[in-house]
Write a protein that holds these residues in place. Structure first.
Motif, PDB file in Angstrom:
ATOM      1  N   LEU A 308       0.892  -1.378  -0.578  1.00 49.47           N
ATOM      2  CA  LEU A 308       0.262   0.182   0.043  1.00 49.47           C
ATOM      3  C   LEU A 308       0.559   0.810   0.016  1.00 49.47           C
ATOM      4  N   GLY A 309       2.315   1.237   0.606  1.00 47.90           N
ATOM      5  CA  GLY A 309       3.027   2.200   0.744  1.00 47.90           C
ATOM      6  C   GLY A 309       2.331   2.987   1.946  1.00 47.90           C
ATOM      7  N   LEU A 310       2.048   2.317   2.686  1.00 49.39           N
ATOM      8  CA  LEU A 310       2.043   2.992   4.286  1.00 49.39           C
ATOM      9  C   LEU A 310       2.574   2.227   5.040  1.00 49.39           C
ATOM     10  N   ASN A 311       3.017   3.237   6.265  1.00 56.26           N
ATOM     11  CA  ASN A 311       3.641   3.066   7.403  1.00 56.26           C
ATOM     12  C   ASN A 311       2.996   2.502   8.497  1.00 56.26           C
ATOM     13  N   LEU A 312       1.302   1.217   8.899  1.00 54.68           N
ATOM     14  CA  LEU A 312       0.915   1.772   9.582  1.00 54.68           C
ATOM     15  C   LEU A 312       1.311   0.366  10.656  1.00 54.68           C
ATOM     16  N   SER A 313       0.857   0.896  11.980  1.00 62.07           N
ATOM     17  CA  SER A 313       1.983  -0.536  12.904  1.00 62.07           C
ATOM     18  C   SER A 313       0.622  -1.725  13.435  1.00 62.07           C
ATOM     19  N   GLN A 314       0.809  -2.310  13.445  1.00 58.38           N
ATOM     20  CA  GLN A 314       0.493  -3.459  13.564  1.00 58.38           C
ATOM     21  C   GLN A 314      -1.117  -3.363  14.607  1.00 58.38           C
ATOM     22  N   VAL A 315      -0.544  -2.571  15.064  1.00 57.59           N
ATOM     23  CA  VAL A 315      -1.337  -2.024  16.320  1.00 57.59           C
ATOM     24  C   VAL A 315      -3.278  -1.231  15.119  1.00 57.59           C
ATOM     25  N   GLN A 316      -2.830  -0.593  14.495  1.00 54.11           N
ATOM     26  CA  GLN A 316      -3.185   0.037  13.921  1.00 54.11           C
ATOM     27  C   GLN A 316      -4.089  -0.642  12.917  1.00 54.11           C
ATOM     28  N   ILE A 317      -3.128  -1.628  12.283  1.00 54.59           N
ATOM     29  CA  ILE A 317      -3.967  -2.521  11.218  1.00 54.59           C
ATOM     30  C   ILE A 317      -4.929  -3.716  12.009  1.00 54.59           C
ATOM     31  N   GLU A 318      -4.744  -3.903  13.101  1.00 49.04           N
ATOM     32  CA  GLU A 318      -5.483  -5.294  13.808  1.00 49.04           C
ATOM     33  C   GLU A 318      -7.059  -3.941  13.452  1.00 49.04           C
ATOM     34  N   GLN A 319      -6.720  -2.443  14.094  1.00 51.69           N
ATOM     35  CA  GLN A 319      -8.429  -1.778  14.430  1.00 51.69           C
ATOM     36  C   GLN A 319      -8.905  -1.692  13.841  1.00 51.69           C
ATOM     37  N   ILE A 320      -8.634  -1.809  12.389  1.00 55.32           N
ATOM     38  CA  ILE A 320      -9.303  -1.550  10.878  1.00 55.32           C
ATOM     39  C   ILE A 320     -10.365  -2.410  10.623  1.00 55.32           C
ATOM     40  N   LEU A 321      -9.198  -3.911  10.599  1.00 56.47           N
ATOM     41  CA  LEU A 321      -9.727  -5.382  10.547  1.00 56.47           C
ATOM     42  C   LEU A 321     -10.811  -5.599  10.885  1.00 56.47           C
ATOM     43  N   SER A 322     -10.865  -5.115  12.580  1.00 57.26           N
ATOM     44  CA  SER A 322     -11.572  -5.302  13.246  1.00 57.26           C
ATOM     45  C   SER A 322     -13.160  -4.341  13.597  1.00 57.26           C
ATOM     46  N   LEU A 323     -12.807  -3.524  12.446  1.00 62.60           N
ATOM     47  CA  LEU A 323     -14.134  -2.819  12.338  1.00 62.60           C
ATOM     48  C   LEU A 323     -15.500  -3.464  11.104  1.00 62.60           C
ATOM     49  N   LEU A 324     -14.559  -4.460  10.004  1.00 64.50           N
ATOM     50  CA  LEU A 324     -15.318  -5.035   9.456  1.00 64.50           C
ATOM     51  C   LEU A 324     -15.356  -6.505  10.309  1.00 64.50           C
ATOM     52  N   GLY A 325     -15.287  -6.500  11.470  1.00 64.37           N
ATOM     53  CA  GLY A 325     -15.576  -8.279  12.114  1.00 64.37           C
ATOM     54  C   GLY A 325     -14.928  -9.183  11.532  1.00 64.37           C
ATOM     55  N   ILE A 326     -12.773  -8.892  10.882  1.00 63.66           N
ATOM     56  CA  ILE A 326     -12.005  -9.576  11.043  1.00 63.66           C
ATOM     57  C   ILE A 326     -11.228  -9.593  12.385  1.00 63.66           C
ATOM     58  N   GLU A 327     -11.590 -10.676  13.532  1.00 63.47           N
ATOM     59  CA  GLU A 327     -10.529 -10.653  14.435  1.00 63.47           C
ATOM     60  C   GLU A 327      -8.945 -10.844  13.438  1.00 63.47           C
ATOM     61  N   ILE A 328      -8.243 -10.568  14.632  1.00 61.10           N
ATOM     62  CA  ILE A 328      -6.817 -10.916  14.853  1.00 61.10           C
ATOM     63  C   ILE A 328      -6.262 -11.520  16.056  1.00 61.10           C
ATOM     64  N   LYS A 329      -5.602 -12.258  15.851  1.00 63.35           N
ATOM     65  CA  LYS A 329      -4.102 -13.156  16.564  1.00 63.35           C
ATOM     66  C   LYS A 329      -3.148 -12.064  16.989  1.00 63.35           C
ATOM     67  N   MET A 330      -2.064 -11.810  17.616  1.00 64.30           N
ATOM     68  CA  MET A 330      -0.435 -11.449  16.874  1.00 64.30           C
ATOM     69  C   MET A 330       0.236 -13.035  17.248  1.00 64.30           C
ATOM     70  N   ASN A 331       1.666 -12.357  16.510  1.00 65.24           N
ATOM     71  CA  ASN A 331       1.727 -13.297  16.293  1.00 65.24           C
ATOM     72  C   ASN A 331       3.500 -13.067  15.598  1.00 65.24           C
ATOM     73  N   ASP A 332       4.426 -12.479  16.822  1.00 71.11           N
ATOM     74  CA  ASP A 332       5.500 -11.630  16.305  1.00 71.11           C
ATOM     75  C   ASP A 332       5.616 -10.831  14.587  1.00 71.11           C
TER      76      ASP A 332
END
Lengths: 684, 53
Positions: A308-332
């Motif tokens: 995407l040419g972005l610099n999002l943090s893991q947390v930001q990505i997780e937040q966005i995906l959970s808005l869509l009902g996509i839950e995240i498990k962190m993994n390194d």
């Protein structure tokens, strides 16, 4: 998908006007076609029409759209509560279900509602259905449609008393099986179509339309609710084969969330009882194949950022995906995304990156330039030659036109072909937009004539036009191989300067300027579009180039240019360019002076000038460096049927100054030869 | 961005290469650039129009 705003607001908080919502939804991926304002009961209701792409069947429901809205606006989603049903066997005394083909029907849920009370559905439900584009019929039918629109799961209600043997079979149709569908039409089925049947006959075409024989009517006392998942492809093929599309088939063919079947039937049963349509019979029949619970896709945050040419943090990505009902498990450094069952379209990291991008906002992605060095392109020799030809013609005051590649078979008659047997072979188009665009053009003549005609009708006194375009010539019909595509150069004029010899001059100018220095040959020719006697076939160095001449007067009339003299040429540009030398070679400038001689001969008019030219060159040999026809004369002193041609000949030797007597000798040979071979006599 | 499935289908390893593509209607951009109000003019070949370019 028509979404009434008032209904949508049941499931998601929206504080902004519809127009602003539409903008934001379009930018996050749910394109808004229009906002309809409809007057119902003296209220003006707004309905937002979304265009849903076929990879997002989860958006073919109000709650699906609500989820998208909640992710876009970052507001909370409130989905309808679905009470859990009691485990019970009561339903077994009402009906049994047997799925004979679980490939085509991965899940079939059934419930029974008894003590049916058919009446109109509540006003608010009728209103919502109407705004969404579905006609209210009665409470039972309306509730099934309402649940379909709300959840995306098509529902169907059968009159249970019409079921022979109290059994529902989900099976393929028999050979020659027929059923009368709800719309009153008798349908012939084939053995690859899935039907819903009782012990005796088919009662519905699965996923497409119910049968008239099990339709819910005023007299219905007990209904069977069906909420199922059918194989996408099978529904699509069945729907196409029968020419029968419905709101239900549209959803089934795009893929239903397998978890939805159960949720939707519980919701439907609940509404049936709540709204007084009937009483729930406890128990749920659920014939379901084994399926994997949660699908997980592992993705690197770095990968998403680099795509995407972005610099999002893991947390930001997780937040966005959970808005869509996509839950995240962190993994390194990577994340395991748990894909909900209603997003069958998400398969890999690219799909997740897309989700992140569209919710984050494409407009928020910073601009940059393409940093990598890349291969630089340039025009091919062929393209440059095309450009050169165009420049030459533009320099000669021609305007370049652009006409259509598709044509009408009737043009051949308009341009003078006498009967369909003589028409050139042309490729017919399957599913053309109209007769006007039903074949691929084989000649540019009609195209240019149309342009000239239009300009003439609009009062243009002079026209000079050209076009370089492809003609499509099939080698045989029906097509067994690709047709030949030839680049054709065609040009035409009417008005000032539109005469045969001036036009011929343009062709010679063109040849000269692109580097063809041998002689262009012309021979008399006949072509249905052209005036006999004023048409020439053009050749160069043994290569056929094409035709030019004056357009036949009746063809001109066909195009509304009665009495107008039109000159046109159609040349094979590929052939011309194949003769252009790769490199021009310099010819040394002459060191020694030329000796000029004029000669005038009287010859039969029927002898083409070209033949005389050729003979003179032949007879004179290499020492003749230039020959120019400067006068043609007919009239007094010349016998009838004859004409006088005056030439200026230049003789030159490369290595010495020619003496008069040398030249005289050659000149004599020429005059004698002309007389002998062509009867062209020296003019006294 | 070209979907990895498409790259793979063309025999390109999507883990090694990414791709992007874009397109625009040439006639529409032309209309915008020159302020032409009717796209059909580009195909009518009226000389009074062609003359202007």
């Amino acid at each position: 998908m028509h979404v009434p705003l008032e209904w949508l607001k049941d499931y998601v908080n929206i504080d902004i006007p519809a127009s602003r919502l539409a903008e934001l939804m379009t930018m996050s991926g749910s394109k808004v076609e229009a906002i309809h304002k409809i007057n119902i009961d003296s209220y003006e209701e707004e309905v937002i029409e979304f265009e849903i792409t076929s990879n997002r069947p989860d958006c073919l429901s109000i709650t699906g759209i609500a989820r998208e809205v909640s992710a876009t606006l970052k507001t909370s989603l409130k989905l309808p509560e679905i009470p859990d049903s009691l485990n019970s066997n009561d339903i077994d005394s009402f009906v049994k279900v047997s799925v004979l083909d679980s490939q085509l029907c991965p899940r079939y849920c059934a419930r029974v509602i008894k003590d049916i009370n058919i009446k109109p559905s509540p006003e608010w439900m009728q209103k919502r259905l109407t705004l969404a584009g579905i006609r209210p019929i009665n409470n039972v039918v309306d509730i099934t449609n309402y649940v379909m629109l709300e959840t995306g799961q098509p529902m169907h209600a059968f009159d249970l008393d019409c079921l022979f043997g109290k059994t529902v079979l989900v099976r393929k149709a028999y050979e020659n099986e027929r059923i009368e569908t709800l719309d009153g039409k008798l349908r012939e089925l084939t053995t690859d179509m899935l039907v819903i049947a009782d012990m005796d006959k088919a009662i519905g075409i699965a996923g497409v339309m119910g049968g008239a024989n099990s339709e819910v009517t005023e007299a219905t006392k007990c209904i069977l609710l069906e909420s199922a998942k059918f194989n996408q492809t099978s529904i699509r093929l069945t729907s196409k084969a029968l020419g029968l599309r419905s709101d239900a088939s549209n959803r089934f063919e795009k893929g239903i969330d397998i978890e939805l079947s159960k949720k939707a039937i519980e919701r439907c049963a609940y509404l049936m009882q709540e709204l007084g349509a009937g009483a729930i019979v406890e128990g749920l029949i659920d014939a379901c194949i084994d399926y994997c619970g949660n699908r997980t896709v592992r993705v690197d945050c770095d990968r998403i950022n680099s795509l995407l040419g972005l610099n999002l943090s893991q947390v930001q990505i997780e937040q966005i995906l959970s808005l869509l009902g996509i839950e995240i498990k962190m993994n390194d450094g990577s994340i395991d995304a748990i894909i909900p069952s209603f997003r069958a379209d998400i398969e890999g990291s690219a799909d997740l990156a897309e989700e992140v991008a569209r919710i984050y906002g494409y407009d928020k992605i910073p601009l940059s330039t393409l940093g990598v060095s890349s291969v630089r392109g340039s025009k091919t020799r062929h393209q440059k030659l095309f450009d050169l030809v165009k420049d030459i013609l533009v320099g000669a005051c021609f305007y370049e036109t652009s006409t259509y590649s598709f044509s009408n078979p009737r043009v051949y008659a308009s341009i003078g072909f006498s009967s369909p047997e003589n028409y050139p072979l042309s490729i017919a188009i399957l599913n053309p937009l109209g007769e006007d665009q039903s074949i691929m053009r084989t000649t540019m003549i009609p195209n240019l004539l149309e342009v000239l005609s239009r300009n003439y009708a609009r009062g243009q006194q002079n026209a000079k036009i050209f076009e370089i375009a492809k003609a499509f010539l099939p080698m045989r019909l029906p097509l067994k191989e690709l047709p030949v595509e030839r680049s054709v150069l065609s040009f035409a004029t009417y008005g000032d300067g539109a005469d045969f010899f001036a036009f011929k001059g343009i062709i010679e100018l063109l040849m000269l300027e692109i580097g063809l220095c041998k002689n262009v040959s012309h021979a008399p020719f006949t072509h249905p579009a052209f005036h006999p006697g004023k048409t020439a076939f053009v050749g160069y160095d043994g290569q056929e180039l094409g035709v030019f001449g004056e357009i036949h007067p009746s063809v001109g009339t066909n195009y509304g240019m009665n009495g107008l003299r039109i000159m046109m040429a159609e040349l094979d540009l590929d052939a011309i360019l194949s003769k252009v030398p790769i490199h021009r070679r310099y010819a040394a400038l002459p060191k020694y002076p030329a000796v000029k001689r004029d000669i005038a001969v009287t010859a039969d008019k029927k002898i083409p000038v070209e033949s005389i030219d050729r003979l003179i060159r032949e007879l004179a040999g290499d020492l003749l460096v230039e020959i120019e026809l400067f006068d043609i004369y007919e009239g007094a002193q010349i016998p009838k049927g004859y004409r006088s041609l005056a030439y200026s000949l230049s003789y030159r030797a490369a290595d010495r100054t020619l003496r008069d007597d040398e030249v005289n000798q050659i000149h004599l040979k020429v005059t004698e030869g002309l007389d002998l071979k062509l009867g062209a006599k020296l003019r006294q | 961005m070209v979907h990895p499935k498409v790259l793979r289908g063309c025999g390109i390893d999507p883990d090694e290469y990414s791709g992007f593509a874009f397109g625009m209607g040439v006639d529409r951009i032309t209309n915008l650039k020159y302020g032409i109000d009717d796209i059909r003019l580009l195909f009518e070949n009226d000389i009074r129009f062609l003359k202007q370019f």
